[in-house]
Design a protein around this motif. Structure first.
Motif, mmCIF file in Angstrom:
data_model
loop_
_atom_site.group_PDB
_atom_site.id
_atom_site.type_symbol
_atom_site.label_atom_id
_atom_site.label_comp_id
_atom_site.label_asym_id
_atom_site.label_seq_id
_atom_site.Cartn_x
_atom_site.Cartn_y
_atom_site.Cartn_z
ATOM 1 N N LYS A 6 0.841 -1.197 0.000
ATOM 2 C CA LYS A 6 0.000 0.000 0.000
ATOM 3 C C LYS A 6 0.875 1.245 0.000
ATOM 4 O O LYS A 6 0.623 2.183 -0.732
ATOM 5 C CB LYS A 6 -0.941 0.005 1.211
ATOM 6 N N ILE A 19 -9.892 7.780 -12.397
ATOM 7 C CA ILE A 19 -10.897 7.211 -11.499
ATOM 8 C C ILE A 19 -12.219 7.165 -12.259
ATOM 9 O O ILE A 19 -12.735 8.207 -12.675
ATOM 10 C CB ILE A 19 -11.021 8.064 -10.217
ATOM 11 N N GLY A 20 -12.732 5.966 -12.475
ATOM 12 C CA GLY A 20 -13.936 5.808 -13.290
ATOM 13 C C GLY A 20 -15.207 6.056 -12.507
ATOM 14 O O GLY A 20 -15.267 5.786 -11.302
ATOM 15 N N GLY A 60 -13.130 -0.656 -1.562
ATOM 16 C CA GLY A 60 -12.747 -0.836 -2.966
ATOM 17 C C GLY A 60 -13.431 0.082 -3.947
ATOM 18 O O GLY A 60 -13.440 -0.181 -5.150
ATOM 19 N N THR A 61 -14.029 1.177 -3.463
ATOM 20 C CA THR A 61 -14.758 2.066 -4.364
ATOM 21 C C THR A 61 -13.929 3.270 -4.816
ATOM 22 O O THR A 61 -14.455 4.166 -5.471
ATOM 23 C CB THR A 61 -16.056 2.565 -3.699
ATOM 24 N N GLY A 62 -12.655 3.306 -4.419
ATOM 25 C CA GLY A 62 -11.785 4.362 -4.926
ATOM 26 C C GLY A 62 -11.538 5.499 -3.950
ATOM 27 O O GLY A 62 -11.080 6.565 -4.349
ATOM 28 N N LYS A 63 -11.791 5.275 -2.665
ATOM 29 C CA LYS A 63 -11.594 6.344 -1.685
ATOM 30 C C LYS A 63 -10.127 6.764 -1.604
ATOM 31 O O LYS A 63 -9.814 7.948 -1.577
ATOM 32 C CB LYS A 63 -12.129 5.917 -0.311
ATOM 33 N N THR A 64 -9.267 5.757 -1.594
ATOM 34 C CA THR A 64 -7.829 6.070 -1.539
ATOM 35 C C THR A 64 -7.401 6.801 -2.810
ATOM 36 O O THR A 64 -6.645 7.779 -2.751
ATOM 37 C CB THR A 64 -7.009 4.769 -1.365
ATOM 38 N N LEU A 65 -7.907 6.339 -3.945
ATOM 39 C CA LEU A 65 -7.577 6.990 -5.220
ATOM 40 C C LEU A 65 -8.022 8.452 -5.197
ATOM 41 O O LEU A 65 -7.296 9.344 -5.650
ATOM 42 C CB LEU A 65 -8.261 6.287 -6.401
ATOM 43 N N ASP A 122 -7.039 5.989 6.345
ATOM 44 C CA ASP A 122 -7.993 4.943 5.951
ATOM 45 C C ASP A 122 -8.558 4.331 7.237
ATOM 46 O O ASP A 122 -7.914 4.392 8.287
ATOM 47 C CB ASP A 122 -7.245 3.883 5.123
ATOM 48 N N ILE A 200 -14.675 2.215 -15.458
ATOM 49 C CA ILE A 200 -13.611 1.568 -14.674
ATOM 50 C C ILE A 200 -13.012 0.410 -15.474
ATOM 51 O O ILE A 200 -11.791 0.237 -15.538
ATOM 52 C CB ILE A 200 -14.150 1.091 -13.304
ATOM 53 N N HIS A 204 -9.043 0.052 -16.714
ATOM 54 C CA HIS A 204 -8.156 -1.062 -16.382
ATOM 55 C C HIS A 204 -7.877 -1.982 -17.568
ATOM 56 O O HIS A 204 -7.042 -2.875 -17.475
ATOM 57 C CB HIS A 204 -8.701 -1.831 -15.171
ATOM 58 N N GLY A 228 -15.026 -0.991 -7.706
ATOM 59 C CA GLY A 228 -13.917 -0.721 -8.618
ATOM 60 C C GLY A 228 -12.794 -1.735 -8.442
ATOM 61 O O GLY A 228 -12.192 -2.184 -9.418
ATOM 62 N N ALA A 229 -12.531 -2.095 -7.190
ATOM 63 C CA ALA A 229 -11.469 -3.071 -6.918
ATOM 64 C C ALA A 229 -11.828 -4.429 -7.539
ATOM 65 O O ALA A 229 -10.975 -5.105 -8.109
ATOM 66 C CB ALA A 229 -11.234 -3.195 -5.420
ATOM 67 N N GLU A 232 -11.300 -4.194 -11.267
ATOM 68 C CA GLU A 232 -9.869 -4.271 -11.589
ATOM 69 C C GLU A 232 -9.443 -5.737 -11.588
ATOM 70 O O GLU A 232 -8.706 -6.182 -12.457
ATOM 71 C CB GLU A 232 -9.063 -3.443 -10.577
#
Ligand code: ATP
Length: 274
Positions: A6, A19-20, A60-65, A122, A200, A204, A228-229, A232
């Motif tokens: 990570k 980010i889709g 896995g919905t893109g929060k970190t992105l 996170d 998304i 990918h 999203g995860a 991917e």
């Protein structure tokens, strides 16, 4: 380890266009980030600076992105951690780590010659759980108190600090965190819609040679409930299946098998609510 991976991922910079879907959340986030971009105007107008944004939604919905894209968009440095990193058996350790996080963030921003920094936490619910509740105990409460102290104390003249925190259990958070001047924005990040899933999948699949007749639209239609995860994973599994079959192109069947594989591996709720 997962954490090491990570941390390496955090070094890679991300744009909003990578980010889709998530059009609504992206727009809300960009509006909030205007406060950072136009900070001179914000202070001239006497507006309280934006300190914290919570990104709430399933894994896995893109929060970190989104947090990383926010850092890039505002030309901020970026530092990331997880609520679980603050959970310790020994009294005071969590609180000490919170202090260090904030001082590290300022140091990094200075080193990178940035005027602002994004601190991403996170799983904020792990340390931000309601004080005095069942899942909290004294050590957590101390850690949360320290986080509140740091957020209130953020006043570094030259470096603006924005704290972005992710959770999939916003209901667990202590009310003190959601008070104005702390996390006063909550952006909900839902599972992607069909259009979002298609975007998304396209993102990918970009670096993968797809057979001409692959219909990503149909893949998007068949993946209700996927994050999203998960999507991917679908594109990656599909390419692995092509490799196993000695093909240089990914075909529709690879996608079909990959969808099944991801469904088997995860508990995905595939029954539409309506
Ligand atoms: P968690 O809460 O589990 O940490 P998260 O919401 O922070 O999850 P990310 O770490 O941002 O999710 O996403 C995990 C991976 O899933 C990303 O690295 C990316 O490959 C993929 N992904 C998730 N959402 C999107 C999206 N909207 N567009 C493109 N890729 C996505």
């Amino acid at each position: 380890s997962m954490t090491e991976q990570k941390n390496k991922d955090y070094l890679i910079s991300i744009n909003f266009d990578q980010i889709g879907g998530q059009e609504g959340p992206k727009k809300e986030l960009l509006e909030a980030l205007d406060f950072i971009v136009n900070k001179d105007l914000v202070s001239k107008l006497g507006i309280r600076p934006l300190k914290g944004i919570i990104l709430a939604g399933p894994p896995g919905t893109g929060k970190t992105l989104l947090a990383k894209a926010a850092a890039k968009f505002t030309d901020s440095s970026f530092i990331a951690t997880s609520g679980s990193e603050f959970v310790e058996m020994y009294a005071g350790v969590g609180a000490k780590r919170v202090r260090k996080l904030f001082s590290d963030a300022i140091k990094l921003a200075k080193k990178e010659k940035k005027e602002s920094t994004v601190i991403f936490i996170d799983e904020i619910d792990v340390l931000g759980v309601k004080r005095g509740s069942n899942s909290s105990h004294m050590e957590y409460d101390q850690t949360l108190n320290q986080l509140l102290v740091e957020m209130d104390g953020v006043k570094s003249k030259d470096i603006q600090v924005l704290i972005m925190a992710a959770t999939n259990r916003i209901d667990l958070l202590d009310d003190a965190l959601l008070r104005p001047g702390r996390f006063d924005r909550v952006v909900n990040i839902p599972l992607p819609s069909k259009e979002g899933r298609l975007e998304i999948l396209k993102i990918h699949s970009k670096n993968k040679p797809l057979d001409d007749v692959v219909d990503l639209d149909s893949v998007a239609a068949q993946t209700f409930g996927f994050s999203g995860a998960h999507l991917e994973s679908v594109t990656n599994e599909a390419a692995i299946l092509a490799l196993r079959n000695n093909r240089v192109n990914v075909i529709q069947k690879d996608f079909q098998d990959a969808i099944e594989k991801v469904i088997m591996g995860e508990k995905i709720d595939r029954v539409p609510s309506k």
